[in-house]
Every structure is written in C-alpha cells, then in structure tokens.
Design a protein around this motif. Sequence first.
Motif, PDB file in Angstrom:
ATOM      1  N   GLU A  63      -6.442  -1.266  -6.869  1.00  0.00           N
ATOM      2  CA  GLU A  63      -4.950  -0.825  -6.822  1.00  0.00           C
ATOM      3  C   GLU A  63      -4.209  -2.075  -6.886  1.00  0.00           C
ATOM      4  O   GLU A  63      -3.175  -2.375  -7.515  1.00  0.00           O
ATOM      5  CB  GLU A  63      -4.949  -0.329  -5.462  1.00  0.00           C
ATOM      6  CG  GLU A  63      -5.583   1.084  -5.437  1.00  0.00           C
ATOM      7  CD  GLU A  63      -5.408   1.879  -3.937  1.00  0.00           C
ATOM      8  OE1 GLU A  63      -5.504   2.864  -3.865  1.00  0.00           O
ATOM      9  OE2 GLU A  63      -5.443   1.149  -2.968  1.00  0.00           O
ATOM     10  N   ARG A  66      -3.613  -3.351 -10.219  1.00  0.00           N
ATOM     11  CA  ARG A  66      -2.561  -2.636 -10.957  1.00  0.00           C
ATOM     12  C   ARG A  66      -1.059  -2.896 -10.318  1.00  0.00           C
ATOM     13  O   ARG A  66      -0.140  -1.997 -10.804  1.00  0.00           O
ATOM     14  CB  ARG A  66      -2.814  -1.092 -10.910  1.00  0.00           C
ATOM     15  CG  ARG A  66      -4.027  -0.533 -11.576  1.00  0.00           C
ATOM     16  CD  ARG A  66      -4.278   0.652 -11.748  1.00  0.00           C
ATOM     17  NE  ARG A  66      -4.648   1.437 -10.384  1.00  0.00           N
ATOM     18  CZ  ARG A  66      -5.482   1.856  -9.669  1.00  0.00           C
ATOM     19  NH1 ARG A  66      -6.698   1.459 -10.228  1.00  0.00           N
ATOM     20  NH2 ARG A  66      -5.424   2.462  -8.699  1.00  0.00           N
ATOM     21  N   GLY A  67      -0.930  -3.617  -9.508  1.00  0.00           N
ATOM     22  CA  GLY A  67       0.296  -3.951  -8.776  1.00  0.00           C
ATOM     23  C   GLY A  67       0.660  -3.037  -7.619  1.00  0.00           C
ATOM     24  O   GLY A  67       1.817  -2.958  -7.363  1.00  0.00           O
ATOM     25  N   GLU A  68      -0.404  -2.232  -7.220  1.00  0.00           N
ATOM     26  CA  GLU A  68      -0.062  -1.222  -6.255  1.00  0.00           C
ATOM     27  C   GLU A  68      -0.542  -1.812  -4.848  1.00  0.00           C
ATOM     28  O   GLU A  68      -1.287  -2.904  -4.676  1.00  0.00           O
ATOM     29  CB  GLU A  68      -1.065   0.081  -6.445  1.00  0.00           C
ATOM     30  CG  GLU A  68      -0.710   0.641  -7.777  1.00  0.00           C
ATOM     31  CD  GLU A  68      -1.668   1.771  -8.102  1.00  0.00           C
ATOM     32  OE1 GLU A  68      -2.536   2.186  -7.248  1.00  0.00           O
ATOM     33  OE2 GLU A  68      -1.443   2.324  -9.375  1.00  0.00           O
ATOM     34  N   THR A  69      -0.160  -1.065  -3.790  1.00  0.00           N
ATOM     35  CA  THR A  69      -0.458  -1.393  -2.323  1.00  0.00           C
ATOM     36  C   THR A  69      -1.691  -0.696  -1.955  1.00  0.00           C
ATOM     37  O   THR A  69      -1.435   0.598  -1.723  1.00  0.00           O
ATOM     38  CB  THR A  69       0.687  -1.643  -1.525  1.00  0.00           C
ATOM     39  OG1 THR A  69       1.684  -2.279  -2.117  1.00  0.00           O
ATOM     40  CG2 THR A  69       0.373  -2.026   0.044  1.00  0.00           C
ATOM     41  N   ASN A  71      -4.058   1.075   0.731  1.00  0.00           N
ATOM     42  CA  ASN A  71      -3.746   1.803   2.317  1.00  0.00           C
ATOM     43  C   ASN A  71      -4.480   0.918   3.134  1.00  0.00           C
ATOM     44  O   ASN A  71      -5.417   0.176   2.999  1.00  0.00           O
ATOM     45  CB  ASN A  71      -4.495   3.200   2.494  1.00  0.00           C
ATOM     46  CG  ASN A  71      -3.919   4.117   1.350  1.00  0.00           C
ATOM     47  OD1 ASN A  71      -2.717   4.233   1.265  1.00  0.00           O
ATOM     48  ND2 ASN A  71      -4.765   5.029   0.978  1.00  0.00           N
ATOM     49  N   ASP A  75      -5.006  -3.020   2.837  1.00  0.00           N
ATOM     50  CA  ASP A  75      -3.648  -3.710   2.602  1.00  0.00           C
ATOM     51  C   ASP A  75      -3.516  -5.251   2.768  1.00  0.00           C
ATOM     52  O   ASP A  75      -2.709  -6.043   2.042  1.00  0.00           O
ATOM     53  CB  ASP A  75      -2.509  -2.887   2.898  1.00  0.00           C
ATOM     54  CG  ASP A  75      -2.497  -3.146   4.590  1.00  0.00           C
ATOM     55  OD1 ASP A  75      -3.376  -3.134   5.325  1.00  0.00           O
ATOM     56  OD2 ASP A  75      -1.238  -2.897   5.144  1.00  0.00           O
TER      57      ASP A  75
END
Length: 84
Positions: A63, A66-69, A71, A75
Amino acid sequence: MSVVEVLGRDAGAEAYRVRAEGCVALVPEFLMESLRPGARPSHQDAYEWIAAHRRAIARAVAELSRGETPNAPFDVVTLTEGGS
C-alpha cells in the motif's frame, strides 16, 4: 504466502528493516510492545512477531509503495527504498 525478509535492526530508528513486495521498510519496535512491556523485544521475539504478522506487513508495504495509507496499526511502517 507473503514473503517478508528481515534485514536486521536499525538502532537509530528503533525499528526492524524488512524487505517485502520489492521494497525495504521499517517496522517500529513499539508495534511489538506486547512482547515485553516497557522493554525492547529480543531479536528472536521480534523475528517471530514479524513472521506472525508477515501478511499485514507485506500488505502495508504494498500500500505504501502505491502511495496509499495502510490501516492502523501498520500505518506507522515507513518505506526506506522502493515504492512511488
């Protein structure tokens, strides 16, 4: 099966370096707090904890790449190499 390779401990970051999903990331020791409350986990304990949580760690690294945060609580994992 998720492959997470432990590359060792980063004393300055108080984290373990891991490679997953083609990236290198830091997994903070405080995520392992339940192993030895108030103390740093032993290397054996940390490696076992990482193995037990390898799917969640690999997912968090993917994640992040891909530039996502991810959970919580993953995190707080940070990329050091690879990703976008």
